[in-house]
Design a protein around this motif. Structure first.
Motif, PDB file in Angstrom:
ATOM      1  N   GLN A 531      -8.281  -3.082   2.473  1.00 17.25           N
ATOM      2  CA  GLN A 531      -7.201  -3.250   1.499  1.00 17.25           C
ATOM      3  C   GLN A 531      -5.873  -3.533   2.195  1.00 17.25           C
ATOM      4  N   ASN A 532      -5.603  -2.820   3.278  1.00 22.89           N
ATOM      5  CA  ASN A 532      -4.373  -3.075   4.023  1.00 22.89           C
ATOM      6  C   ASN A 532      -4.319  -4.500   4.522  1.00 22.89           C
ATOM      7  N   TYR A 533      -5.459  -5.008   4.957  1.00 14.82           N
ATOM      8  CA  TYR A 533      -5.527  -6.394   5.422  1.00 14.82           C
ATOM      9  C   TYR A 533      -5.245  -7.367   4.274  1.00 14.82           C
ATOM     10  N   LEU A 534      -5.849  -7.087   3.113  1.00 14.86           N
ATOM     11  CA  LEU A 534      -5.614  -7.930   1.935  1.00 14.86           C
ATOM     12  C   LEU A 534      -4.141  -7.918   1.558  1.00 14.86           C
ATOM     13  N   PHE A 535      -3.535  -6.730   1.535  1.00 16.01           N
ATOM     14  CA  PHE A 535      -2.134  -6.623   1.133  1.00 16.01           C
ATOM     15  C   PHE A 535      -1.209  -7.323   2.130  1.00 16.01           C
ATOM     16  N   LYS A 536      -1.617  -7.325   3.370  1.00 14.21           N
ATOM     17  CA  LYS A 536      -0.778  -7.957   4.396  1.00 14.21           C
ATOM     18  C   LYS A 536      -0.863  -9.479   4.334  1.00 14.21           C
ATOM     19  N   HIS A 537      -2.054  -9.996   4.077  1.00 15.58           N
ATOM     20  CA  HIS A 537      -2.256 -11.443   4.178  1.00 15.58           C
ATOM     21  C   HIS A 537      -2.287 -12.149   2.826  1.00 15.58           C
ATOM     22  N   PHE A 578      -1.139  -6.675 -19.088  1.00  4.27           N
ATOM     23  CA  PHE A 578      -0.014  -7.260 -19.807  1.00  4.27           C
ATOM     24  C   PHE A 578       1.216  -7.380 -18.921  1.00  4.27           C
ATOM     25  N   SER A 579       1.240  -6.629 -17.837  1.00  2.00           N
ATOM     26  CA  SER A 579       2.363  -6.692 -16.907  1.00  2.00           C
ATOM     27  C   SER A 579       2.243  -7.905 -15.996  1.00  2.00           C
ATOM     28  N   GLY A 580       1.174  -7.933 -15.193  1.00  2.07           N
ATOM     29  CA  GLY A 580       0.973  -9.045 -14.270  1.00  2.07           C
ATOM     30  C   GLY A 580       1.786  -8.944 -12.998  1.00  2.07           C
ATOM     31  N   TYR A 581       2.408  -7.784 -12.742  1.00  3.57           N
ATOM     32  CA  TYR A 581       3.272  -7.628 -11.568  1.00  3.57           C
ATOM     33  C   TYR A 581       2.798  -6.547 -10.602  1.00  3.57           C
ATOM     34  N   VAL A 582       1.830  -5.708 -11.015  1.00  4.30           N
ATOM     35  CA  VAL A 582       1.455  -4.544 -10.205  1.00  4.30           C
ATOM     36  C   VAL A 582       0.030  -4.735  -9.691  1.00  4.30           C
ATOM     37  N   LYS A 583      -0.111  -4.877  -8.396  1.00  4.37           N
ATOM     38  CA  LYS A 583      -1.408  -5.285  -7.836  1.00  4.37           C
ATOM     39  C   LYS A 583      -2.511  -4.264  -8.066  1.00  4.37           C
ATOM     40  N   PHE A 584      -2.169  -2.972  -8.127  1.00  5.14           N
ATOM     41  CA  PHE A 584      -3.224  -1.981  -8.369  1.00  5.14           C
ATOM     42  C   PHE A 584      -3.947  -2.270  -9.674  1.00  5.14           C
ATOM     43  N   TRP A 585      -3.209  -2.433 -10.768  1.00  7.22           N
ATOM     44  CA  TRP A 585      -3.842  -2.628 -12.071  1.00  7.22           C
ATOM     45  C   TRP A 585      -4.524  -3.989 -12.149  1.00  7.22           C
ATOM     46  N   THR A 586      -3.927  -4.984 -11.530  1.00  6.21           N
ATOM     47  CA  THR A 586      -4.559  -6.304 -11.511  1.00  6.21           C
ATOM     48  C   THR A 586      -5.908  -6.245 -10.805  1.00  6.21           C
ATOM     49  N   LEU A 587      -5.942  -5.600  -9.655  1.00 11.26           N
ATOM     50  CA  LEU A 587      -7.196  -5.486  -8.900  1.00 11.26           C
ATOM     51  C   LEU A 587      -8.213  -4.616  -9.633  1.00 11.26           C
ATOM     52  N   LEU A 588      -7.742  -3.551 -10.269  1.00 13.48           N
ATOM     53  CA  LEU A 588      -8.654  -2.668 -11.001  1.00 13.48           C
ATOM     54  C   LEU A 588      -9.375  -3.432 -12.103  1.00 13.48           C
ATOM     55  N   PHE A 589      -8.646  -4.198 -12.874  1.00  9.58           N
ATOM     56  CA  PHE A 589      -9.262  -4.959 -13.965  1.00  9.58           C
ATOM     57  C   PHE A 589     -10.089  -6.122 -13.430  1.00  9.58           C
ATOM     58  N   ALA A 590      -9.612  -6.753 -12.365  1.00 13.67           N
ATOM     59  CA  ALA A 590     -10.315  -7.913 -11.810  1.00 13.67           C
ATOM     60  C   ALA A 590     -11.682  -7.537 -11.250  1.00 13.67           C
ATOM     61  N   ALA A 591     -11.786  -6.374 -10.628  1.00 18.27           N
ATOM     62  CA  ALA A 591     -13.010  -5.995  -9.917  1.00 18.27           C
ATOM     63  C   ALA A 591     -14.134  -5.557 -10.842  1.00 18.27           C
ATOM     64  N   ASN A 592     -13.799  -5.246 -12.102  1.00 14.08           N
ATOM     65  CA  ASN A 592     -14.798  -4.689 -13.008  1.00 14.08           C
ATOM     66  C   ASN A 592     -15.181  -5.688 -14.097  1.00 14.08           C
ATOM     67  N   SER A 593     -16.314  -5.465 -14.727  1.00 19.56           N
ATOM     68  CA  SER A 593     -16.872  -6.407 -15.700  1.00 19.56           C
ATOM     69  C   SER A 593     -16.570  -5.977 -17.129  1.00 19.56           C
ATOM     70  N   ASN A 624       1.912 -12.131  -4.036  1.00 15.77           N
ATOM     71  CA  ASN A 624       1.149 -12.789  -2.982  1.00 15.77           C
ATOM     72  C   ASN A 624      -0.322 -12.387  -3.031  1.00 15.77           C
ATOM     73  N   VAL A 625      -0.579 -11.163  -3.492  1.00 18.37           N
ATOM     74  CA  VAL A 625      -1.956 -10.694  -3.671  1.00 18.37           C
ATOM     75  C   VAL A 625      -2.493 -11.098  -5.035  1.00 18.37           C
ATOM     76  N   ILE A 626      -1.619 -11.010  -6.061  1.00 21.93           N
ATOM     77  CA  ILE A 626      -2.070 -11.177  -7.443  1.00 21.93           C
ATOM     78  C   ILE A 626      -2.416 -12.628  -7.776  1.00 21.93           C
ATOM     79  N   PHE A 627      -1.648 -13.585  -7.322  1.00 23.06           N
ATOM     80  CA  PHE A 627      -1.880 -14.978  -7.739  1.00 23.06           C
ATOM     81  C   PHE A 627      -3.328 -15.430  -7.553  1.00 23.06           C
ATOM     82  N   PRO A 628      -3.947 -15.224  -6.385  1.00 21.31           N
ATOM     83  CA  PRO A 628      -5.354 -15.647  -6.251  1.00 21.31           C
ATOM     84  C   PRO A 628      -6.324 -14.819  -7.102  1.00 21.31           C
ATOM     85  N   VAL A 629      -5.919 -13.597  -7.489  1.00 18.77           N
ATOM     86  CA  VAL A 629      -6.789 -12.754  -8.304  1.00 18.77           C
ATOM     87  C   VAL A 629      -6.905 -13.299  -9.730  1.00 18.77           C
ATOM     88  N   TYR A 630      -6.026 -14.229 -10.104  1.00 22.14           N
ATOM     89  CA  TYR A 630      -6.151 -14.883 -11.411  1.00 22.14           C
ATOM     90  C   TYR A 630      -7.555 -15.428 -11.626  1.00 22.14           C
TER      91      TYR A 630
END
Length: 883
Positions: A531-537, A578-593, A624-630
């Motif tokens: 995760q640290n690597y993802l957040f950095k790059h 609905f926010s689209g700005y906080v990577k934790f919630w974006t990743l949480l929803f993205a990773a699950n079905s 920087n993390v969220i855009f590709p998670v779209y």
């Protein structure tokens, strides 16, 4: 060494090798454990430095944290056990009141199971922090073991026992894994409020709610209790486990003849009075309640000690204080179960404790010593009226003593109330509740169970923290407009809101279910590093790996586990970031079905990406993390067509199928709220000036608000966060230019933010502090906006500004800069769109002020209907897709 222990060691070995570069060998040896002097298998890791993989490798930050932070270490250890240990079949873990004692429903179930031949091959693990609180007859049983909360043994058993039985809640790191059966028995029929119904700190029930979502069975003594648990924790329609209305196992113990309890307490001859008050103190501050408790108990002993044995049952913290002061009172020790105790009691004195419901089955006298009923009602709240309960209500200890002499008549005096309670709350208590629970859990007997689902579509939504901004307004409006006949909506957020966010959060529609995140993520060390690597790059990694592999397996597993930790097996069809700005919630929803996943864009996102405040990028690290998670969402939703077009143009290199995926849905509005807010306009005179005032009742002192605009001058107004993209500085400079030609104007700026000091300095340096008013944040800004002549929005970028829609509802003349978000609202003649510059604003302000042009009237009802239709279009559930 058994297989349950070896599995996590292999995981540890792999982790340590990866992080240190050393080859690790593991040796096992048999060691003695102190608990009950029985042999247990332990282990040691010996780091035979056979091979150095990389002499330059450094210890990672996560490993350092693991070594130095006990809480983090515990979480990592539990997660390792959760991931690697196999289910221990025929093993039951019991926990009551967080390991305080062996008591309540788990104890009643244990007592029957330990003596039931059908379960002779079962092992029993009791969570008990102090072995002195264990009845002696259980200490040496070969199939019973004891562990303390948060010990390493506790973590292992919690992660592997087949059956988990608790009467409160497991710690925030607990996750019920596939194959485990979690039974929550709770601990009483609630006279006092539960969950969200309790007065006090918001979200105080958050870990309990999280636990309920993990359970397979919630045991209830009656329909009343079941409904209160389900609805006070917002479980209806969401919870996928079963409610079992079986009666309470612990009440079975009241019917027993417990001679050993009489002997242990030394009350074999006298009748027994039990005084069992509710816990009222605060940890570290119980002196006032303690003194009263001691005085009242001594008074009972002085007046009644010759006829009765007076027993005192108090919270363990209160008990410790009494013992520390070496006061001689007959305190019931924690190793005696309350319901076994009730079986020997002749008169019960209590206040608001649910213990009296269990005692009703004896039909013996109950006296309610409720000296602080009004205060307790205010602080905690009640579901039931104490007046309806079968016993007198006393306000003083002398009244209690007087009532004892009349207690033999209570069966007659309180006959009707007794029958009401027996029929309503205790109709299942026939001494066989324990057997019914055992049949339900172990033999799949479904005749006592039911589910609380419905046919509605379930939506889980994260709204962005409820700050004072347009995202919050848009979220509140959407949640006011959703059809709750068709949808269950749960808003998820933190619980530690500041005052600003709390005000906004409290405005949520009453139909919204609320979930508060508690605890932190359960992680393995290698996942933290990934995760640290993802957040950095961030997006850099997207280009190296591509959209399908952007989130590697470790990240996906990490967030799948976190979702399960938070929501158990609850059912959600649709999730909306609905926010689209906080990577934790974006990743949480993205990773699950889910059936459908939406993420919103409330602004021109590349402008947000580049936004700088106090010489720092405000959103770049997250975006920087969220855009590709779209790519992991079904729809990326802008709030206006022009905004969508710009976002699509600038982000299509990161988003596959952007033509279909990137859509737009207009913000909905709450026109009734806006119009009703005008009716709340109140003012007060101070000298020759008039101010807005605020007060919630006739008895409250009015609070002075901003100055009411002078109708003899032309008043401009703007509203928004004082931040660079809103650019109030540009508006102030435009006002200065207008003022040079016409001094009969004023400007009101509503809002707070990081640029407040800079804007204030600009106003003072121009000498216009009497003409330009920074009025701050207003709970109700609409009277001020209505009293001004023209609204001006000088923003450099917007999504679809809510404030423009609100001003259109007020039919207020509007000037706004020519940017996509503003244009999406005002084009086609709804307002004055001007060049995004000081000169553009000056021209617009002079035109509206001097020419008084007319603009189209906004049909806000039609607009809102169309906006909601757009929203519903993208949340249609495909029945073929598994939730």
């Amino acid at each position: 060494m058994n297989k349950y222990m070896k599995a996590p060691l292999k995981k540890v070995k792999r982790i340590v090798e990866k992080l240190t570069g050393y080859h690790i060998t593991i040796s096992y040896r048999k060691i003695k454990k102190r608990t009950k002097n029985r042999s247990k298998f332990g282990f040691i890791i010996e780091s035979d430095l056979i091979e150095k993989k990389d002499r330059n490798i450094q210890v990672s930050g996560s490993l350092k944290k693991y070594r130095t932070n006990a809480t983090f270490k515990r979480t990592v250890d539990y997660t390792s056990y959760y991931e690697t240990l196999e289910i221990r079949e025929n093993t039951i873990l019991y926990e009551s009141f967080h390991g305080k004692n062996m008591s309540c429903n788990p104890y009643a179930l244990f007592k029957q199971l330990i003596n039931d031949e059908r379960f002779s091959d079962y092992n029993h693990v009791w969570v008990l922090n102090d072995l002195d609180n264990c009845p002696k007859e259980f200490l040496e049983l070969p199939n019973v073991e004891f562990v303390a909360v948060n010990s390493d043994e506790y973590l292992q058993y919690l992660a592997s026992c087949k059956y988990l039985i608790n009467n409160t809640s497991f710690p925030p790191y607990f996750i019920k894994k596939e194959g485990q059966v979690y039974v929550n028995t709770w601990h009483g029929t609630p006279l006092k409020t539960l969950g969200k119904d309790m007065n006090g700190t918001i979200g105080q029930h958050k870990n309990l709610m999280r636990n309920f979502m993990q359970t397979d069975f919630i045991i209830a003594p009656n329909k009343f209790t079941a409904d209160k648990i389900i609805d006070s924790h917002d479980l209806r329609g969401i919870y996928q486990g079963k409610v079992a209305e079986t009666g309470y196992p612990r009440v079975d113990l009241v019917f027993e003849n417990n001679k050993k309890v009489r002997e242990q307490l030394g009350c074999t001859n006298n009748k027994v009075i039990l005084y069992a008050p509710t816990w009222r103190g605060e940890v570290g501050n119980v002196s006032g309640e303690l003194n009263k408790l001691i005085e009242d108990t001594k008074m009972l002993e002085d007046k009644l000690g010759g006829q009765y044995t007076i027993l005192l049952k108090v919270h363990s913290l209160m008990q410790q204080y009494i013992q520390d002061r070496k006061i001689k009172l007959n305190i019931v020790p924690d190793n005696i179960d309350s319901n076994e105790l009730l079986s020997i009691v002749d008169v019960l004195i209590t206040d608001y404790s649910s213990i009296f419901f269990d005692f009703i089955v004896t039909k013996k006298p109950i006296i309610f010593y409720a000296y602080d009923q009004k205060e307790y009602q205010k602080e905690r709240g009640f579901y039931l009226d104490l007046e309806d309960m079968p016993g007198p209500i006393c306000r003083s200890i002398m009244s209690v003593i007087d009532e004892i002499s009349n207690a033999q008549n209570y069966q007659v005096i309180y006959k009707d109330k007794m029958e009401y309670c027996l029929n309503t709350f205790l109709n299942l208590e026939d001494g066989k509740s324990t057997s019914r629970v055992i049949d339900t859990i172990f033999y799949n007997d479904e005749k006592y169970t039911y589910m609380v689902g419905d046919n509605k579509t379930n939506i889980l939504i994260y709204c962005g923290g409820f700050l004072n901004n347009g995202v919050t307004t848009s979220a509140l409006n959407l949640l006011n407009n959703i059809d709750y006949e068709k949808y269950n909506v749960m808003v998820v957020d933190k619980a530690d809101f500041d005052e600003e966010s709390m005000k906004n959060f409290s405005k949520l529609n009453k139909n919204v279910k609320k979930y508060y995140r508690v605890g932190s993520m359960n992680v393995l060390l290698e996942e933290v590093d990934s995760q640290n690597y993802l957040f950095k790059h961030g997006a850099e990694q997207f280009y190296r790996k591509g959209p399908k592999d952007y989130l590697d397996e470790e990240i996906l597993n990490m967030y799948k586990r976190e979702y399960k930790r938070m929501f158990g097996h609850s059912k959600f069809d649709i999730v909306i970031d609905f926010s689209g700005y906080v990577k934790f919630w974006t990743l949480l929803f993205a990773a699950n079905s889910f059936n459908t996943k939406l993420i919103f864009q409330h602004n021109e996102m590349m402008e947000e990406y580049d936004k700088i405040i106090d010489h720092k990028y405000k959103h770049k690290e997250n975006l920087n993390v969220i855009f590709p998670v779209y790519n992991y969402f079904d729809y990326v939703v802008s709030v206006a067509k022009h905004t969508r077009n710009k976002n699509k143009r600038e982000l299509e290199h990161l988003v596959l199928n952007s033509e279909e995926k990137m859509v737009y849905v207009h913000n909905s509005i709450n026109y009734k709220y806006v119009l009703d807010s005008l009716l709340l306009r109140k003012t007060m005179k101070i000298g020759d000036k008039e101010y807005y005032s605020f007060g919630n009742s006739e008895n409250s002192h009015p609070i002075q608000g901003p100055l009411v605009p002078d109708k003899s001058v032309y008043n401009f107004v703007t509203m928004g966060r004082l931040s660079p993209e809103k650019d109030q500085k540009k508006l102030i400079n435009a006002f200065i230019e207008c003022y040079k030609k016409n001094t009969n104007i004023e400007l009101y700026i509503i809002g707070t933010g990081e640029l407040e000091s800079e804007l204030s300095s600009l106003i003072y340096s121009s000498g216009l502090q009497e003409k330009v008013h920074l009025v701050g944040q207003l709970d109700n800004p609409f009277p001020l906006i209505q009293d001004c002549d023209c609204f001006v929005l000088p923003s450099n970028h917007e999504g679809q500004p809510m404030v423009l829609l609100e001003c259109l509802i007020l039919n207020k003349p509007i000037i706004a800069t020519d940017i996509p978000g503003n244009r999406s609202v005002l084009e086609n003649g709804y307002g004055e769109i001007v060049e995004n510059s000081i000169n553009g604003l000056v021209s617009g302000m002079e035109k509206v002020m001097n020419d008084n042009p007319s603009y189209k009237v906004f049909d806000y009802k039609k607009y809102n209907t169309e906006a909601m239709e757009m929203f519903y279009k993208y949340i249609q559930v495909d029945e073929k897709v598994a939730p």
